[in-house]
Scaffold this motif. Structure first.
Motif, PDB file in Angstrom:
ATOM      1  N   LYS A  68      50.032  20.528  28.601  1.00  0.00           N
ATOM      2  CA  LYS A  68      49.450  21.684  27.919  1.00  0.00           C
ATOM      3  C   LYS A  68      47.929  21.520  27.802  1.00  0.00           C
ATOM      4  O   LYS A  68      47.161  22.426  28.111  1.00  0.00           O
ATOM      5  N   ARG A  69      47.535  20.305  27.379  1.00  0.00           N
ATOM      6  CA  ARG A  69      46.094  20.064  27.240  1.00  0.00           C
ATOM      7  C   ARG A  69      45.417  20.103  28.612  1.00  0.00           C
ATOM      8  O   ARG A  69      44.292  20.582  28.745  1.00  0.00           O
ATOM      9  N   MET A  77      46.247  21.970  31.097  1.00  0.00           N
ATOM     10  CA  MET A  77      46.078  23.377  31.480  1.00  0.00           C
ATOM     11  C   MET A  77      44.873  23.997  30.764  1.00  0.00           C
ATOM     12  O   MET A  77      44.101  24.750  31.352  1.00  0.00           O
ATOM     13  N   GLN A  78      44.733  23.630  29.483  1.00  0.00           N
ATOM     14  CA  GLN A  78      43.586  24.165  28.737  1.00  0.00           C
ATOM     15  C   GLN A  78      42.273  23.673  29.354  1.00  0.00           C
ATOM     16  O   GLN A  78      41.305  24.420  29.518  1.00  0.00           O
ATOM     17  N   LYS A  79      42.266  22.391  29.705  1.00  0.00           N
ATOM     18  CA  LYS A  79      41.042  21.837  30.288  1.00  0.00           C
ATOM     19  C   LYS A  79      40.773  22.430  31.663  1.00  0.00           C
ATOM     20  O   LYS A  79      39.617  22.629  32.043  1.00  0.00           O
ATOM     21  N   GLN A 128      41.458  25.433  32.534  1.00  0.00           N
ATOM     22  CA  GLN A 128      40.845  26.735  32.250  1.00  0.00           C
ATOM     23  C   GLN A 128      39.356  26.571  31.950  1.00  0.00           C
ATOM     24  O   GLN A 128      38.499  27.301  32.450  1.00  0.00           O
ATOM     25  N   GLN A 129      39.059  25.518  31.155  1.00  0.00           N
ATOM     26  CA  GLN A 129      37.660  25.242  30.809  1.00  0.00           C
ATOM     27  C   GLN A 129      36.857  24.903  32.073  1.00  0.00           C
ATOM     28  O   GLN A 129      35.719  25.352  32.237  1.00  0.00           O
TER      29      GLN A 129
END
Ligand code: SF4
Ligand code: SF4
Length: 458
Positions: free
Chosen positions: A359-360, A362-364, A366-367
């Protein structure tokens, strides 16, 4: 997890010129605070950065001849490419004698192990049809490249031990049998053309412990080898010309007699071929001989001779040497009717680029995408990362700042300069004489703030 790496940095010599970061095939180098840093989990010890550094700040850690004193009986193993380091008229027997005269009790050519592996590769290809193409496991830098950058392709690596390890195992058993010495008293030394082999001994790629005890650089002993060439007594050679041919690109395919093969050398060329396999495009090819160094092992950075010259000398040797009796006969004469080539198991070793947690990650990711959109896309390397994408990833994992990019820094400075300019022109209300009795400010540049015609002259 700790990895041994042969490739090291001499910080004193590093000038932070960023030449090496652009050449690294696995983006394992960053320049921070004016010095290069090698990211251990990524480095594959191919030696490209040693080649690229104009300041000789990168070097290969290796052992020394002084370690001969640690063993009761010592054996030198010579890489096939060693023969390419001498003039055409210097015979293999004289070269081996020169190596032995460094202080060894015996010497053996890794070309002999190459013959054993050639046969095993041929047999493996015939017995296993389910997966194509299969990739040679002989070059440890290529195997590590697959583990790190193409982890989904590890099954394509042919699971056979390398000629160096096979020869070391053969000579250890043979020496133990002949001398009666326990294994720990026998020292097997390999004269290496490359840092990747040093790492392969200290940290084997296929899960089996190495039978080699120490690794020396050809370049370190070359001067003494030239002096030792005057030895009157030539040494026994054991290998056939086909094994010797392994020292240059194409030698493995020729020795194994594989017709439907692709031969590639140079780490960046190898990457482009592996990308093709990843895309599923090379399934019609049986075997890929891939070597990290340009020209094959003759191009190894711990060799001394120009790789083109060395390649020609090796080819002349392969052409001119008479064929020998079959391998099985030579092994039987040495007391070993058969020498098995051990199976290895190559595990993927993917780089954790962003986060172990999906999950993290995927967030990164995106960043990273957002950052990439805002970075200039020039891949200039001034930030100390090899590409804008690599910088974006470093920022996402907290190892870099957006202002490491010189263009983003300039943007920030310009914004700050504008803000400072605006602040410098700001006047406290009590001193602001631009206000009229009826109210209404003048605009920043002296124009009326409320639109044309609304201000009053004082
Ligand atoms: S090439 Fe790399 S190691 Fe060599 S001086 Fe430049 S930054 Fe340092
Ligand atoms: S091509 Fe040969 S010399 Fe170069 S890294 Fe691979 S094994 Fe070493």
């Amino acid at each position: 997890m700790e990895y041994f790496h042969s490739v090291r940095l001499d910080k004193e010599k590093c000038k932070g010129c960023v030449n090496c970061i652009k050449k690294c095939p696995v983006e394992a180098i960053r320049v921070r605070h004016g010095k290069a840093e090698i990211m251990e989990e990524r480095c594959i010890d191919c030696g490209e950065c040693i080649r690229a550094c104009p300041n000789h700040a990168k070097y290969a850690e290796r052992d020394s001849l002084q370690d001969l004193a640690l063993f009761s009986y010592t054996v030198a193993l010579t890489a096939p490419s060693l023969y390419g380091q001498f003039r055409d008229n210097v015979s293999p027997a004289r070269i081996l004698a020169a190596v032995k005269a460094l202080g060894f009790d015996d010497v053996c050519e890794v070309a002999l192990g190459a013959e054993m592996v050639s046969q095993a590769v041929r047999d493996y290809l015939q017995a296993n049809h389910h997966l194509r193409p299969l990739v040679s496991s002989a070059c440890p830098a290529v195997v590590r490249l697959v583990q790190v950058r193409f982890p989904a392709l590890v099954d394509h690596i042919i699971p056979l031990e390398s000629p160096m390890q096979v020869t070391a195992s053969f000579m250890r058993r043979k020496t133990a049998q002949e001398t009666g010495l326990p294994s720990e008293k026998i020292g097997i030394f390999f004269l290496s053309p490359c840092p990747a082999k040093v790492t392969a001994v200290k940290n084997p790629v296929g899960g089996l412990p190495s039978e080699v005890d120490r690794v020396l650089a050809v370049a370190d002993v070359y001067g003494r080898l030239l002096e030792n060439l005057r030895q009157e007594q030539p040494c026994l050679t054991r290998a056939d010309r086909l094994g010797i041919g392994w020292g240059a690109s194409g030698g493995e395919v020729a020795a194994a007699g594989i017709e439907n093969a692709l031969i590639v050398d140079g780490i960046h060329n190898v990457i482009s071929v592996l990308e093709e396999i990843e895309l599923g495009r090379l399934g019609d090819i049986d075997f890929i001989e891939a070597q990290a160094c340009p020209g094959g092992c003759v191009g190894g950075i711990l060799n001394v001779n120009n790789r083109f010259v060395a390649g020609v000398r090796l080819r002349h040797l392969v052409r001119d040497l008479p064929p020998r009796e079959p391998l099985a006969e030579r092994l039987a004469a040495a007391g070993f009717p058969s020498v098995p080539v051990p199976r290895i198991e190559v595990q993927p070793r993917p780089i954790v680029r962003l986060d172990r947690d999906l999950k993290r990650a995927m967030q990164k990711l995106q960043q990273v995408q957002t950052l990439i959109e805002h970075l200039p896309g020039l891949d200039c390397g001034s930030c100390g990362a090899p590409t804008c994408r690599a910088l974006a990833e470093d920022i996402a994992v907290g190892k870099a700042l957006e202002t490491d990019c010189i263009f983003k820094l300039r943007e920030r400075i310009m914004a700050l300069a504008q803000e400072t300019y605006n602040l410098a022109r700001a006047v406290p209300p009590a001193m602001d004489q631009t206000k009229t009795a009826k109210g209404g400010n003048k605009g920043e540049n002296g124009g009326p703030a409320g639109g044309a015609g609304t201000g009053t002259q004082t």
